[in-house]
Write an enzyme that holds these catalytic residues in place. Structure first.
Site, short mmCIF file in Angstrom:
data_model
loop_
_atom_site.label_atom_id
_atom_site.label_comp_id
_atom_site.label_asym_id
_atom_site.label_seq_id
_atom_site.Cartn_x
_atom_site.Cartn_y
_atom_site.Cartn_z
N HIS A 74 0.83 -1.19 0.00
CA HIS A 74 0.00 0.00 0.00
C HIS A 74 0.87 1.25 0.00
O HIS A 74 1.92 1.29 0.64
CB HIS A 74 -0.91 0.01 1.22
CG HIS A 74 -1.83 -1.18 1.26
ND1 HIS A 74 -2.31 -1.71 2.43
CD2 HIS A 74 -2.37 -1.94 0.27
CE1 HIS A 74 -3.10 -2.74 2.16
NE2 HIS A 74 -3.14 -2.91 0.86
N LYS B 12 4.95 6.27 8.00
CA LYS B 12 4.49 5.30 9.00
C LYS B 12 5.64 4.82 9.87
O LYS B 12 6.76 4.65 9.39
CB LYS B 12 3.87 4.07 8.31
CG LYS B 12 2.63 4.37 7.51
CD LYS B 12 2.13 3.12 6.80
CE LYS B 12 0.93 3.42 5.95
NZ LYS B 12 0.49 2.24 5.19
N TYR C 287 0.58 0.81 14.00
CA TYR C 287 1.09 1.83 13.09
C TYR C 287 0.90 3.20 13.72
O TYR C 287 -0.19 3.51 14.18
CB TYR C 287 0.29 1.90 11.79
CG TYR C 287 0.02 0.64 11.04
CD1 TYR C 287 0.58 0.46 9.78
CD2 TYR C 287 -0.82 -0.34 11.54
CE1 TYR C 287 0.29 -0.68 9.04
CE2 TYR C 287 -1.10 -1.49 10.81
CZ TYR C 287 -0.54 -1.65 9.57
OH TYR C 287 -0.81 -2.77 8.84
N ASP D 170 -6.11 -6.19 -2.94
CA ASP D 170 -4.69 -6.47 -3.17
C ASP D 170 -4.51 -7.52 -4.27
O ASP D 170 -3.57 -7.43 -5.07
CB ASP D 170 -4.00 -6.92 -1.88
CG ASP D 170 -3.84 -5.79 -0.87
OD1 ASP D 170 -3.97 -4.62 -1.25
OD2 ASP D 170 -3.59 -6.11 0.32
#
Length: 189
Positions: free
Chosen positions: A64, A74, A134, A171
């Site tokens: 992603h 991140k 995250y 995905d």
């Protein structure tokens, strides 16, 4: 779990081994300290959003990324179980474009990774249950996140062959790195 594999680590990412303080009660891990991170990377990182994902064995999430200015940097860790965490430099013009690094993360070997804006992120759950945390420097913008197929043969990410490969519909139908590049859907360095 597969050994730590790095394919010419991308420029701009960061990985740190963390210390687990264990005693009869369990353990405590400091997984983010702003002063340490900034001292080691010279990157200021403000937390705007925190996320948690829970995955079963063989789930692959990613690759992603964001192509425009809405991207997120991140800072990630595995709080429970074990994963192989993947960072891919998707920035057109970067000296490490298309290169990736794979880092084993687990509750038994605590570590954390930083992925700057323009990097793609993915992981595979290697344990029956894996919990990823995250920290993001920006809030998520719905519809702005894109994905590269995690099984793209040209990208050749080293997913463990002994695991099932469970992908989301999104995905699994994602384009390859070559296709997103041809469509002009990649970030700039």
């Amino acid at each position: 779990m597969t050994a730590n594999v790095r394919a010419s680590a991308p420029t701009g990412g960061w990985h740190a081994e963390l210390t687990a303080h264990r005693d009869s009660r369990g353990e405590f891990v400091e997984w983010y300290r702003a002063s340490r991170f900034t001292a080691e990377t010279d990157v200021p990182f403000t937390v705007a959003q925190a996320n948690m994902s829970i995955s079963k064995r063989g789930v692959i999430r990613g690759v992603h990324y964001f192509a425009d200015g809405s991207g997120q940097a991140k800072y990630v860790t595995c709080a429970h179980g074990e994963v192989l965490d993947v960072a891919v430099d998707l920035r057109i013009g970067s000296p490490t474009f298309g290169r990736w690094t794979v880092t084993p993360m687990s509750q038994d070997r605590p570590s954390a990774a930083y992925l700057p804006v323009g990097f793609g992120h993915a992981f595979v759950a290697c344990s029956d249950r894996a919990v990823m945390l995250y920290l993001c420097d920006r809030e998520y913008v719905p519809g702005a996140e894109l994905t590269v197929h995690p099984l793209d043969a040209d990208l050749a990410l080293p997913w463990p062959t002994e695991l099932p490969r469970i992908l989301s519909e999104r995905d699994d139908s994602a384009p390859t790195l070559r296709e997103v590049r041809e469509r002009g859907l990649l970030p700039r360095f």
